[in-house]
Design a protein around this motif. Structure first.
Motif, PDB file in Angstrom:
ATOM      1  N   GLN A 124     -62.002  16.559 -20.701  1.00  0.00           N
ATOM      2  CA  GLN A 124     -63.361  16.055 -20.861  1.00  0.00           C
ATOM      3  C   GLN A 124     -64.217  16.461 -19.678  1.00  0.00           C
ATOM      4  OE1 GLN A 124     -63.580  11.774 -21.283  1.00  0.00           O
ATOM      5  NE2 GLN A 124     -65.277  11.930 -22.726  1.00  0.00           N
ATOM      6  N   GLN A 125     -65.481  16.776 -19.958  1.00  0.00           N
ATOM      7  CA  GLN A 125     -66.437  17.139 -18.925  1.00  0.00           C
ATOM      8  C   GLN A 125     -67.800  16.624 -19.332  1.00  0.00           C
ATOM      9  OE1 GLN A 125     -66.470  18.222 -15.974  1.00  0.00           O
ATOM     10  NE2 GLN A 125     -68.638  18.685 -15.722  1.00  0.00           N
ATOM     11  N   ASN A 126     -68.542  16.082 -18.370  1.00  0.00           N
ATOM     12  CA  ASN A 126     -69.860  15.535 -18.652  1.00  0.00           C
ATOM     13  C   ASN A 126     -70.787  16.604 -19.234  1.00  0.00           C
ATOM     14  OD1 ASN A 126     -69.041  13.072 -17.643  1.00  0.00           O
ATOM     15  ND2 ASN A 126     -69.824  13.477 -15.574  1.00  0.00           N
ATOM     16  N   HIS A 127     -71.582  16.212 -20.191  1.00  0.00           N
ATOM     17  CA  HIS A 127     -72.585  17.058 -20.850  1.00  0.00           C
ATOM     18  C   HIS A 127     -71.961  18.182 -21.682  1.00  0.00           C
ATOM     19  CE1 HIS A 127     -75.314  14.906 -18.245  1.00  0.00           C
ATOM     20  NE2 HIS A 127     -74.752  15.428 -17.158  1.00  0.00           N
ATOM     21  N   HIS A 128     -70.644  18.162 -21.823  1.00  0.00           N
ATOM     22  CA  HIS A 128     -69.972  19.174 -22.656  1.00  0.00           C
ATOM     23  C   HIS A 128     -69.526  18.495 -23.957  1.00  0.00           C
ATOM     24  CE1 HIS A 128     -67.998  23.008 -23.339  1.00  0.00           C
ATOM     25  NE2 HIS A 128     -66.852  22.402 -23.606  1.00  0.00           N
ATOM     26  N   ALA A 129     -70.509  18.196 -24.808  1.00  0.00           N
ATOM     27  CA  ALA A 129     -70.239  17.466 -26.046  1.00  0.00           C
ATOM     28  C   ALA A 129     -71.454  17.619 -26.973  1.00  0.00           C
ATOM     29  CB  ALA A 129     -69.962  15.991 -25.769  1.00  0.00           C
ATOM     30  N   PRO A 130     -71.215  17.647 -28.287  1.00  0.00           N
ATOM     31  CA  PRO A 130     -69.912  17.611 -28.957  1.00  0.00           C
ATOM     32  C   PRO A 130     -69.212  18.969 -28.870  1.00  0.00           C
ATOM     33  CG  PRO A 130     -71.642  17.891 -30.574  1.00  0.00           C
ATOM     34  CD  PRO A 130     -72.339  17.701 -29.245  1.00  0.00           C
ATOM     35  N   VAL A 131     -67.889  18.930 -28.798  1.00  0.00           N
ATOM     36  CA  VAL A 131     -67.117  20.173 -28.772  1.00  0.00           C
ATOM     37  C   VAL A 131     -66.876  20.624 -30.204  1.00  0.00           C
ATOM     38  CG1 VAL A 131     -64.973  21.274 -28.042  1.00  0.00           C
ATOM     39  CG2 VAL A 131     -65.999  19.483 -26.625  1.00  0.00           C
ATOM     40  N   THR A 132     -67.383  21.807 -30.552  1.00  0.00           N
ATOM     41  CA  THR A 132     -67.262  22.311 -31.923  1.00  0.00           C
ATOM     42  C   THR A 132     -66.522  23.638 -32.007  1.00  0.00           C
ATOM     43  OG1 THR A 132     -69.423  23.392 -31.731  1.00  0.00           O
ATOM     44  CG2 THR A 132     -69.401  21.162 -32.640  1.00  0.00           C
ATOM     45  N   CYS A 133     -66.272  24.297 -30.865  1.00  0.00           N
ATOM     46  CA  CYS A 133     -65.609  25.599 -30.868  1.00  0.00           C
ATOM     47  C   CYS A 133     -64.444  25.600 -29.889  1.00  0.00           C
ATOM     48  CB  CYS A 133     -66.574  26.721 -30.482  1.00  0.00           C
ATOM     49  SG  CYS A 133     -67.976  26.922 -31.581  1.00  0.00           S
ATOM     50  N   LEU A 134     -63.329  26.171 -30.322  1.00  0.00           N
ATOM     51  CA  LEU A 134     -62.154  26.355 -29.475  1.00  0.00           C
ATOM     52  C   LEU A 134     -61.622  27.765 -29.665  1.00  0.00           C
ATOM     53  CD1 LEU A 134     -60.139  23.056 -30.160  1.00  0.00           C
ATOM     54  CD2 LEU A 134     -61.550  23.549 -28.153  1.00  0.00           C
ATOM     55  N   ALA A 135     -60.988  28.314 -28.625  1.00  0.00           N
ATOM     56  CA  ALA A 135     -60.325  29.616 -28.739  1.00  0.00           C
ATOM     57  C   ALA A 135     -59.244  29.710 -27.671  1.00  0.00           C
ATOM     58  CB  ALA A 135     -61.326  30.763 -28.591  1.00  0.00           C
ATOM     59  N   TRP A 136     -58.000  29.950 -28.100  1.00  0.00           N
ATOM     60  CA  TRP A 136     -56.900  30.215 -27.178  1.00  0.00           C
ATOM     61  C   TRP A 136     -56.839  31.707 -26.894  1.00  0.00           C
ATOM     62  CZ3 TRP A 136     -54.002  26.561 -24.800  1.00  0.00           C
ATOM     63  CH2 TRP A 136     -53.884  25.291 -25.390  1.00  0.00           C
ATOM     64  N   ASP A 137     -56.457  32.057 -25.648  1.00  0.00           N
ATOM     65  CA  ASP A 137     -56.166  33.467 -25.415  1.00  0.00           C
ATOM     66  C   ASP A 137     -54.808  33.768 -26.032  1.00  0.00           C
ATOM     67  OD1 ASP A 137     -54.214  34.433 -22.802  1.00  0.00           O
ATOM     68  OD2 ASP A 137     -54.535  32.290 -23.122  1.00  0.00           O
ATOM     69  N   PRO A 138     -54.531  35.022 -26.422  1.00  0.00           N
ATOM     70  CA  PRO A 138     -53.308  35.335 -27.169  1.00  0.00           C
ATOM     71  C   PRO A 138     -52.017  34.943 -26.464  1.00  0.00           C
ATOM     72  CG  PRO A 138     -54.862  37.159 -27.315  1.00  0.00           C
ATOM     73  CD  PRO A 138     -55.433  36.203 -26.323  1.00  0.00           C
ATOM     74  N   SER A 139     -52.044  34.834 -25.138  1.00  0.00           N
ATOM     75  CA  SER A 139     -50.840  34.434 -24.409  1.00  0.00           C
ATOM     76  C   SER A 139     -50.684  32.924 -24.340  1.00  0.00           C
ATOM     77  CB  SER A 139     -50.871  35.006 -22.987  1.00  0.00           C
ATOM     78  OG  SER A 139     -51.916  34.405 -22.230  1.00  0.00           O
ATOM     79  N   GLY A 140     -51.733  32.165 -24.679  1.00  0.00           N
ATOM     80  CA  GLY A 140     -51.668  30.715 -24.641  1.00  0.00           C
ATOM     81  C   GLY A 140     -51.910  30.114 -23.267  1.00  0.00           C
ATOM     82  N   ARG A 141     -52.315  30.911 -22.282  1.00  0.00           N
ATOM     83  CA  ARG A 141     -52.511  30.385 -20.936  1.00  0.00           C
ATOM     84  C   ARG A 141     -53.862  29.701 -20.758  1.00  0.00           C
ATOM     85  NH1 ARG A 141     -49.996  35.436 -19.579  1.00  0.00           N
ATOM     86  NH2 ARG A 141     -52.058  36.353 -19.291  1.00  0.00           N
TER      87      ARG A 141
END
Length: 400
Positions: A124-141
Motif C-alpha cells: 500500500q502507498q498513499n495516493h496510489h489508489a484505486p489499483v486497476t493495473c498489475l504486471a509481473w516481470d517474466p522472472s517474477g522478481r
C-alpha cells in the motif's frame, strides 16, 4: 476438456448459481455451488492446469482448481479488479484492490478452504489508489502496479515490501500495463492519447502522443520486437516495431517513430455457410497472442459498447516482418458473448484458448498447427542424403 490430460472433464453450467462437473472416466458428477458465474480464467505458471477465478461478491474471491476438484474461497477486504499469478510460482497471487495490492500465498496442495491472514501481504502507498493495473516481470522478481489517478508506476520488491516510484508527467495516470515476454520493455497507456514504452534496465521511456484517443488494448509479440495496440473508438490495430540489436548495456528503446496501421476491422457483410448475411467487425475490446506469435485472438464491441458475440482469429507472423491475416471466428452458444480470453502458455500442438463466456461457462478452443520455428528446425536438422565418391545415392531402386 482438460488439455494435455488423459481424462476428460466437461463443464456444464446448470443455473447461474450452480456448476456441474462431469468426469467421463469415473462417471461421477460433482456439483459446485457458486453465487455468480465464472468471470476470469488464469493459468498457473509451470503447470498445464487451469485455475478459474470467480468473482462472487465485491468482498470475496472464489478460486476453483479443476485438477483437485476443490474450491478455495478467499475473503477480500475491498473490491478487487484484477488478479495475476506470479511467474515461476504456482502459489503467489497478486490481487489489485480498491486501496492496495494484496499478495496471497495460496498453497496448491492445501485442502484448506480459506487461507489464514498470515498468508497475505498488503502492499500500500498513499495516493496510489484505486489499483486497476498489475504486471509481473517474466522472472517474477518485480511487480508493477498502477492507478488511473496516479502518475507514478510502482515497482514493488514483493518479499521486501518496498517500492520504487516511476514517475513521468503528462497524460494523467496509467490505465493499461503490458510487460513484454522477453522482459526488456513495458508498455503503459494513460487515460489520454499519450502512451509510453519503458526499458527495464534503467527505466527510461519513450513517449508517443499522436493517438486520436486513449489505448484500449495491447499485446506484445513473444520476442518483444512488435507491439500491437488498439484505441478506444477505432476498428484498427496499430503496430510498433523495436530494435533487437541492443547490447547488455544499451538503454535505447529503439521504437519506430509512428505506429503503422496493420489491421482494419471496419464492419463488413459476410456470408455464412447457410447463405445468410451477417455483419462482422467493430471496435477492439481486448487481444491476446499465443506464445509462438502465430495466432491472435481479438474480442470486439459495437459503437454502442455492446460486446460482439464472437472472437476474431488471425494468423500472424512477426519475422522477418509483421503479417496479420484473418482466419476465422469463434462463437459461443446463442446469446453468449466473450468476457475474457487467455492463451495457455505451454500448449505444444499450436495454441489453446480458454474463453470465459457471459453465461459463466469456461470453454477451451484448440487451434492446432505446427509452429514455423519447429518446421525450420526440422528442415535444418534433416540429414543430408548419402553420397559415394561425390555422387548422391538415389533412394529409388534401379530397374534392369
Amino acid at each position: 476438456m482438460q488439455p494435455q490430460s488423459a481424462s476428460v472433464l466437461s463443464v456444464c453450467i446448470i443455473t447461474p448459481c450452480s456448476l456441474c462437473l462431469y468426469r467421463s472416466q469415473s462417471a461421477s458428477v460433482l456439483s459446485v455451488c457458486i453465487i455468480t458465474p465464472c468471470s476470469l480464467c488464469l493459468y498457473r505458471p509451470q503447470s498445464d492446469s487451469v485455475l478459474s477465478v470467480c468473482i462472487i461478491t465485491p468482498c470475496s474471491l472464489c478460486l476453483y482448481r479443476p485438477q483437485s476438484v476443490s474450491v478455495l474461497s478467499v475473503c477480500i477486504i475491498t473490491p478487487c479488479s484484477l488478479c495475476l499469478f506470479r511467474p515461476q510460482s504456482a502459489s503467489v497471487l497478486a490481487v489489485a484492490c480498491q486501496s492496495c495490492v494484496l499478495i496471497w500465498h495460496v498453497e496448491p496442495t492445501s485442502l484448506a478452504t480459506r487461507p489464514s491472514t498470515s498468508s497475505c501481504q498488503v502492499l500500500q502507498q498513499n495516493h496510489h489508489a484505486p489499483v486497476t493495473c498489475l504486471a509481473w516481470d517474466p522472472s517474477g522478481r518485480t511487480l508493477l502496479s498502477a492507478s488511473p489517478v496516479d502518475t507514478s508506476l510502482m515497482a514493488w520488491d514483493v518479499p521486501m515490501e518496498t517500492y520504487v516510484p516511476l514517475r513521468r508527467l503528462g497524460g494523467g495516470g496509467v490505465s493499461l500495463l503490458r510487460w513484454s515476454p522477453d522482459g526488456s520493455k513495458v508498455f503503459s497507456a494513460t487515460p489520454s492519447q499519450l502512451f509510453r514504452v519503458w526499458e527495464t534496465k534503467t527505466w527510461t521511456c519513450e513517449v508517443w502522443t499522436k493517438c486520436t484517443i486513449r489505448c484500449k488494448a495491447a499485446c506484445w509479440s513473444p520476442d518483444g520486437r512488435t507491439l500491437l495496440i488498439a484505441t478506444e473508438n477505432e476498428p484498427i490495430i496499430y503496430s510498433l516495431t523495436f530494435s533487437t540489436n541492443m547490447d547488455d548495456t544499451s538503454t535505447v528503446i529503439g521504437g519506430s517513430q509512428s505506429a503503422v496501421v496493420s489491421v482494419s476491422l471496419a464492419e463488413v457483410d459476410l456470408k455464412t455457410e447457410d447463405g445468410e448475411t451477417t455483419k462482422v467487425g467493430g471496435v477492439f475490446q481486448s487481444m491476446v497472442m499465443d506464445r509462438h506469435g502465430e495466432r491472435l485472438a481479438v474480442t470486439l464491441h459495437d459503437v454502442k459498447g455492446q460486446v460482439l458475440p464472437y472472437i476474431a482469429l488471425f494468423k500472424t507472423r512477426t519475422n522477418p516482418m509483421l503479417e496479420i491475416t484473418p482466419c476465422g471466428l469463434v462463437q459461443g452458444e446463442t446469446g453468449e458473448y466473450p468476457l475474457q480470453v487467455s492463451s495457455q502458455p505451454s500448449f505444444d500442438r499450436g495454441a489453446l484458448l480458454s474463453v470465459v463466456w457471459s453465461s459463466g461457462a469456461l470453454r477451451y478452443v484448440p487451434l492446432y498447427f505446427i509452429p514455423c520455428d519447429e518446421i525450420q528446425n526440422a528442415q535444418y536438422h534433416q540429414p543430408a542424403p548419402p553420397t559415394l565418391n561425390g555422387n548422391i545415392l538415389s533412394p529409388i531402386a534401379r530397374h534392369t
